[in-house]
Design a protein around this motif. Structure first.
Motif, mmCIF file in Angstrom:
data_model
loop_
_atom_site.group_PDB
_atom_site.id
_atom_site.type_symbol
_atom_site.label_atom_id
_atom_site.label_comp_id
_atom_site.label_asym_id
_atom_site.label_seq_id
_atom_site.Cartn_x
_atom_site.Cartn_y
_atom_site.Cartn_z
ATOM 1 N N GLY A 10 0.916 -1.228 -0.030
ATOM 2 C CA GLY A 10 0.109 -0.074 -0.015
ATOM 3 C C GLY A 10 0.924 1.247 0.131
ATOM 4 O O GLY A 10 1.925 1.229 -0.439
ATOM 5 N N HIS A 65 0.879 5.944 -6.465
ATOM 6 C CA HIS A 65 0.800 5.301 -7.886
ATOM 7 C C HIS A 65 1.418 6.156 -8.977
ATOM 8 O O HIS A 65 1.423 5.748 -10.049
ATOM 9 N N HIS A 142 -12.962 4.300 -5.181
ATOM 10 C CA HIS A 142 -11.912 4.867 -4.345
ATOM 11 C C HIS A 142 -12.088 6.296 -3.894
ATOM 12 O O HIS A 142 -12.976 6.783 -4.493
ATOM 13 N N CYS A 166 -6.718 -2.378 -8.768
ATOM 14 C CA CYS A 166 -5.962 -1.391 -8.240
ATOM 15 C C CYS A 166 -6.673 -0.839 -6.873
ATOM 16 O O CYS A 166 -7.209 -1.776 -6.320
ATOM 17 N N ASP A 167 -6.732 0.368 -6.604
ATOM 18 C CA ASP A 167 -7.215 0.618 -5.339
ATOM 19 C C ASP A 167 -8.625 0.724 -5.318
ATOM 20 O O ASP A 167 -9.155 1.596 -6.016
ATOM 21 N N GLU A 187 -6.501 -5.899 -4.725
ATOM 22 C CA GLU A 187 -5.873 -5.317 -3.670
ATOM 23 C C GLU A 187 -6.562 -5.953 -2.196
ATOM 24 O O GLU A 187 -7.780 -6.207 -2.278
ATOM 25 N N THR A 189 -5.941 -4.419 1.298
ATOM 26 C CA THR A 189 -5.193 -3.444 2.192
ATOM 27 C C THR A 189 -5.229 -3.865 3.847
ATOM 28 O O THR A 189 -4.293 -3.603 4.149
ATOM 29 N N HIS A 203 -11.015 0.709 0.154
ATOM 30 C CA HIS A 203 -10.125 -0.111 -0.045
ATOM 31 C C HIS A 203 -10.699 -1.653 0.150
ATOM 32 O O HIS A 203 -12.194 -1.561 0.723
ATOM 33 N N HIS A 225 -1.363 -4.725 -2.528
ATOM 34 C CA HIS A 225 -1.360 -3.517 -1.978
ATOM 35 C C HIS A 225 -1.778 -3.714 -0.478
ATOM 36 O O HIS A 225 -2.700 -3.081 0.193
#
Ligand SMILES: [Zn+2]
Ligand SMILES: [Zn+2]
Length: 263
Positions: A10, A65, A142, A166-167, A187, A189, A203, A225
């Motif tokens: 992360g 990122h 996100h 991705c996030d 991800e 997290t 997340h 992540h």
């Protein structure tokens, strides 16, 4: 089409894991997804040729990122790049990319051009198509406007699809993008005990990443992540995901080459 993780953490890195970024590549070209750390060095470390990078997709404006962009641009210029580098991003991300480039006035001195290409916030948008593969994007959920990516490859030696969340919080658009993929990189997290925080920060928990993989019907799940505080406990995230997804769940190694099964 093989791929490697240039990072799996992360926002805060650790000695073992850098900020999440990926490289997808064919014999002809390399597509980078996000740009952290020293990208040029990472490309070399992966055993790849930096001059074969055709495109960079910056998923969103969060620092972890995109902060590697000026370094990548500078290094490629010094190394004598002539070919245009295409940088794809959402409209909201563009001012951050331009800001970085203007801050260092890199473009004035560079022997090549950086072409910024806007990605519309549309589900299943075709970002780029090259020999043997194509990349699609879809908005995800996100704290900043963000996209998930689907890389589909169709080469004589290998065909299949890899999706990168991705996030994001778990979201229907990503599940649709990941439908039937060979590999879902999602991800994870936080632990599921921190589900409220994961949700407010945009997340996903390990448990939820497994749910997304099951709902999308993917063959294999790779988590990434990870919050820095969990880097020593990634096996617990893996166990969480295994509670909700019956297929293989993996913790990635940075700079290991991954492939989908050959057709
Ligand atoms: Zn992030
Ligand atoms: Zn983010």
């Amino acid at each position: 089409m093989p791929f490697q993780f240039f990072g799996t953490s992360g926002a805060i890195p650790s000695p073992a894991r850098d900020n999440t970024a990926l490289a997808f590549y064919s014999p002809d070209e390399i597509v980078l997804a996000d740009c952290s750390g020293s990208p040029y060095q990472k490309i070399l470390k992966a055993g790849l040729d930096p001059m074969r990078v055709s495109s960079l997709i910056v998923t969103h404006r969060h620092v972890d990122h995109l902060y590697g962009l000026p370094s990548l641009a500078h290094n490629m210029g010094l190394a004598g790049r002539r070919a245009t580098l295409h940088v794809f991003a959402l409209r909201e991300t563009m001012p951050f990319l331009r800001g970085f480039m203007d801050l260092f006035p890199l473009e004035e001195k560079m022997p090549y051009r950086i072409a910024l290409v806007e990605i519309p916030p549309k589900e299943g948008h075709l970002v780029l198509e090259a020999r043997g593969f194509r990349v699609l994007s879809t908005p995800v959920k996100h704290g900043a406007p963000n996209i998930g990516l689907r890389v589909e490859f169709d080469a004589p030696s290998e065909r299949g699809a890899v999706v990168y969340s991705c996030d994001t919080s778990p979201c229907p658009s990503l599940i649709a993008l990941a439908r039937g993929a060979d590999i879902l990189i999602h991800e994870a997290t936080f632990f599921h005990g921190d589900a409220a925080r994961a949700s407010s920060d945009g997340h996903t928990t390990g448990y939820q990443a497994g749910e997304v993989a099951a709902q999308a019907g993917v063959k294999r799940l790779i988590l990434c992540h990870f919050a820095a505080s969990l880097h020593d406990r990634v096996d617990e995230l893996q166990r969480e995901a295994r509670q909700t997804f019956a297929g293989p769940v993996e913790i990635p190694e940075e700079f290991r080459e991954y492939r989908v099964a050959r057709s």
